[in-house]
Design an enzyme around this catalytic site. Structure first.
Site, PDB file in Angstrom:
ATOM      1  N   GLY A  38      45.047   0.956  15.952  1.00 21.76           N
ATOM      2  CA  GLY A  38      45.291   0.366  14.643  1.00 21.76           C
ATOM      3  C   GLY A  38      44.920   1.265  13.469  1.00 21.76           C
ATOM      4  CB  VAL A  39      42.788   4.306  13.160  1.00 22.92           C
ATOM      5  CG1 VAL A  39      42.605   5.462  12.203  1.00 22.92           C
ATOM      6  CG2 VAL A  39      41.458   3.594  13.399  1.00 22.92           C
ATOM      7  N   PRO A  63      47.653   9.933   8.368  1.00 23.86           N
ATOM      8  CG  PRO A  63      46.638  10.684   6.410  1.00 23.86           C
ATOM      9  CD  PRO A  63      46.324  10.228   7.809  1.00 23.86           C
ATOM     10  CB  ALA A  64      52.978  11.581   9.754  1.00 17.25           C
ATOM     11  CG  LEU A  65      52.700  17.198   6.585  1.00 18.71           C
ATOM     12  CD1 LEU A  65      53.378  17.938   7.730  1.00 18.71           C
ATOM     13  CD2 LEU A  65      53.545  17.327   5.321  1.00 18.71           C
ATOM     14  N   GLY A  66      49.491  16.688   8.505  1.00 16.84           N
ATOM     15  CA  GLY A  66      48.141  17.160   8.218  1.00 16.84           C
ATOM     16  C   GLY A  66      48.150  18.639   7.889  1.00 16.84           C
ATOM     17  N   GLY A  73      46.427  22.330   8.952  1.00 22.24           N
ATOM     18  CA  GLY A  73      45.669  23.037   9.978  1.00 22.24           C
ATOM     19  C   GLY A  73      44.915  24.236   9.418  1.00 22.24           C
ATOM     20  CG  ASP A  78      43.708  19.857  13.597  1.00 25.26           C
ATOM     21  OD1 ASP A  78      43.203  18.965  14.301  1.00 25.26           O
ATOM     22  OD2 ASP A  78      43.917  21.014  14.015  1.00 25.26           O
ATOM     23  CE1 TYR A  93      41.021  26.006  16.321  1.00 24.46           C
ATOM     24  CE2 TYR A  93      41.474  24.637  14.415  1.00 24.46           C
ATOM     25  CZ  TYR A  93      41.779  25.032  15.694  1.00 24.46           C
ATOM     26  OH  TYR A  93      42.844  24.469  16.345  1.00 24.46           O
ATOM     27  CE  LYS A  96      42.373  20.712  17.319  1.00 22.15           C
ATOM     28  NZ  LYS A  96      42.234  21.544  16.102  1.00 22.15           N
ATOM     29  CG  HIS A 155      39.957  22.850  21.170  1.00 22.06           C
ATOM     30  ND1 HIS A 155      39.344  23.417  20.091  1.00 22.06           N
ATOM     31  CD2 HIS A 155      41.220  23.317  21.138  1.00 22.06           C
ATOM     32  CE1 HIS A 155      40.195  24.199  19.452  1.00 22.06           C
ATOM     33  NE2 HIS A 155      41.339  24.159  20.061  1.00 22.06           N
TER      34      HIS A 155
HETATM   35  P1  NDP Z   1      51.920  27.018  12.357  1.00 15.18           P
HETATM   36  O1  NDP Z   1      53.179  26.636  13.044  1.00 15.18           O
HETATM   37  O2  NDP Z   1      51.291  26.056  11.442  1.00 15.18           O
HETATM   38  O3  NDP Z   1      52.179  28.404  11.613  1.00 15.18           O
HETATM   39  C1  NDP Z   1      51.200  29.039  10.860  1.00 15.18           C
HETATM   40  C2  NDP Z   1      51.716  30.430  10.505  1.00 15.18           C
HETATM   41  O4  NDP Z   1      52.897  30.301   9.731  1.00 15.18           O
HETATM   42  C3  NDP Z   1      50.756  31.232   9.669  1.00 15.18           C
HETATM   43  O5  NDP Z   1      50.920  32.587  10.056  1.00 15.18           O
HETATM   44  C4  NDP Z   1      51.263  31.008   8.239  1.00 15.18           C
HETATM   45  O6  NDP Z   1      50.983  32.130   7.444  1.00 15.18           O
HETATM   46  C5  NDP Z   1      52.749  30.878   8.446  1.00 15.18           C
HETATM   47  N1  NDP Z   1      53.409  29.937   7.530  1.00 15.18           N
HETATM   48  C6  NDP Z   1      52.936  28.735   7.124  1.00 15.18           C
HETATM   49  N2  NDP Z   1      53.828  28.108   6.356  1.00 15.18           N
HETATM   50  C7  NDP Z   1      54.898  28.919   6.275  1.00 15.18           C
HETATM   51  C8  NDP Z   1      56.135  28.819   5.606  1.00 15.18           C
HETATM   52  N3  NDP Z   1      56.443  27.738   4.890  1.00 15.18           N
HETATM   53  N4  NDP Z   1      57.007  29.864   5.730  1.00 15.18           N
HETATM   54  C9  NDP Z   1      56.691  30.942   6.482  1.00 15.18           C
HETATM   55  N5  NDP Z   1      55.533  31.089   7.134  1.00 15.18           N
HETATM   56  C10 NDP Z   1      54.640  30.085   7.037  1.00 15.18           C
HETATM   57  O7  NDP Z   1      50.924  27.488  13.523  1.00 15.18           O
HETATM   58  P2  NDP Z   1      49.400  27.241  13.937  1.00 15.18           P
HETATM   59  O8  NDP Z   1      49.306  27.798  15.301  1.00 15.18           O
HETATM   60  O9  NDP Z   1      48.465  27.690  12.913  1.00 15.18           O
HETATM   61  O10 NDP Z   1      49.276  25.666  14.124  1.00 15.18           O
HETATM   62  C11 NDP Z   1      48.926  24.788  13.081  1.00 15.18           C
HETATM   63  C12 NDP Z   1      47.587  24.136  13.344  1.00 15.18           C
HETATM   64  O11 NDP Z   1      47.558  23.529  14.622  1.00 15.18           O
HETATM   65  C13 NDP Z   1      46.410  25.111  13.405  1.00 15.18           C
HETATM   66  O12 NDP Z   1      46.006  25.583  12.154  1.00 15.18           O
HETATM   67  C14 NDP Z   1      45.379  24.250  14.095  1.00 15.18           C
HETATM   68  O13 NDP Z   1      44.839  23.326  13.188  1.00 15.18           O
HETATM   69  C15 NDP Z   1      46.237  23.581  15.156  1.00 15.18           C
HETATM   70  N6  NDP Z   1      46.255  24.344  16.433  1.00 15.18           N
HETATM   71  C16 NDP Z   1      45.677  23.740  17.520  1.00 15.18           C
HETATM   72  C17 NDP Z   1      45.661  24.359  18.747  1.00 15.18           C
HETATM   73  C18 NDP Z   1      45.053  23.649  19.904  1.00 15.18           C
HETATM   74  O14 NDP Z   1      44.837  24.279  20.951  1.00 15.18           O
HETATM   75  N7  NDP Z   1      44.750  22.369  19.793  1.00 15.18           N
HETATM   76  C19 NDP Z   1      46.237  25.700  18.947  1.00 15.18           C
HETATM   77  C20 NDP Z   1      46.852  26.251  17.752  1.00 15.18           C
HETATM   78  C21 NDP Z   1      46.858  25.568  16.565  1.00 15.18           C
HETATM   79  P3  NDP Z   1      49.967  32.109   6.149  1.00 15.18           P
HETATM   80  O15 NDP Z   1      48.776  31.296   6.538  1.00 15.18           O
HETATM   81  O16 NDP Z   1      49.675  33.559   5.975  1.00 15.18           O
HETATM   82  O17 NDP Z   1      50.738  31.512   5.027  1.00 15.18           O
END
Ligand code: NDP
Length: 292
Positions: free
Chosen positions: A10-11, A14-17, A19, A44, A49, A74, A107
């Protein structure tokens, strides 16, 4: 399309977070402050991290009420086991400077020591019962990991955060999540893992996605985020670049057609770009998480 998703307890989430993996601590306060100014209300992070303290600092500096921001973090594998995971909550909460977490997830599964994974999850169940966290979940769990966990515990995870982007859609895990009432949350939602590591093709250069983006006057990243949202997933794009932080949040004013969604679905190559979850062990990845 709604901007929020309701978890299985029930919580509201926000769909878009936003990272922060690979966001250096020194850059994290500025990035998260920019995200909160832009309108993101879900962050997130992860103990692993190394930037929970800076996420907390940005939340305080934002001037927003704590209740307005959904904080997800995590527990790392070196803190698995019952008592260690309870203590991991204390470390993360203290670094973030919050009394309660909105979502705490494991994680990774630790297939070689799954009893530790289960004990850590039991600690999460206790934290939930005690009101220390509002929801609990997992990350990088495959169908068999979910089965093993659900067989040994009582609270169905609210979320499974996994690698999902157009080149690796993990349909079987999405189905396994859906069958169990678990929300799938996409990491690398715009395919970061396809381009920030060397080699392979980048989702950002994909001609199909580019064509759809051109048709809507949007970017490839915006189209991929819209694809997740319209298919009912949570997505947590990361950026440290101010204009991209804004771009990635500007995805609520257009709609992909059914045919466009299917065209993106068809890009799935079925090949994982990130680490194989089952390959992780305490020996290779069990680095310690510092005390608060
Ligand atoms: P993303 O798909 O969010 O991509 C991030 C990369 O894309 C960065 O290099 C960023 O560069 C670049 N970028 C961001 N926005 C744009 C844009 N509009 N146009 C072009 N390039 C863009 O990948 P992540 O792997 O970072 O995943 C997102 C989040 O998911 C992580 O930050 C983390 O919170 C989580 N995660 C969790 C994992 C797990 O094992 N549970 C593993 C990996 C990620 P810049 O920052 O230089 O702009």
């Amino acid at each position: 399309m709604t901007t929020h998703l309701t978890l299985n307890n029930g919580v509201e989430l926000p769909a878009l977070g936003f990272g922060v993996f690979q966001t250096a601590p020194a850059e994290t306060v500025v990035a998260v402050e920019a995200a909160l100014r832009t309108g993101y209300r879900h962050i997130d992070t992860a103990a692993a991290y190394g930037n929970e303290r800076e996420v907390g600092e940005a939340i305080r500096r934002s001037g927003l009420d704590r209740s307005e921001i959904f904080v997800e973090t995590k527990v790392w594998i070196s803190d698995y086991g019952y008592d260690a995971a309870l203590h991991a909550f204390e470390k993360s909460a203290a670094k973030l400077g919050v009394g309660q977490l909105d979502l705490l997830i494991l994680h990774q599964p630790l297939p070689t020591d799954f009893h530790l994974t289960i004990d850590a999850y039991r600690a999460l169940e206790q934290l939930l019962a005690d009101g220390k966290v509002r929801a609990i979940g997992v990350s990088n769990f495959m169908r068999e990991n979910l089965d093993e966990l659900l067989g040994a515990t009582s609270v169905v995870p609210a979320v499974n955060q996994i690698e999902i982007h157009p080149y690796f859609a993990q349909r079987d895990v999405l189905a396994a999540d859906a069958e169990r009432g678990i929300l799938s949350q996409a990491w690398s939602p715009i395919g970061g893992i396809t381009f920030y590591r060397t080699g392979g093709t980048s989702t950002l250069d994909d001609p199909t996605i580019a064509g759809i983006a051109a048709a809507h006057g949007k970017t490839a990243a915006q189209v991929m985020l819209r694809w997740h949202l319209q298919e009912g997933r949570s997505a947590i794009p990361k950026s440290v670049t101010p204009h991209r932080i804004e771009e990635n949040f500007d995805v609520f004013g257009f709609e992909l057609t059914e045919a466009e969604l299917r065209a993106i679905d068809a890009l799935d190559e079925g090949v994982r770009r990130g680490p194989e979850p089952a390959s992780l062990t305490l020996e290779t990845a069990g680095f310690k998480i510092p005390e608060a």
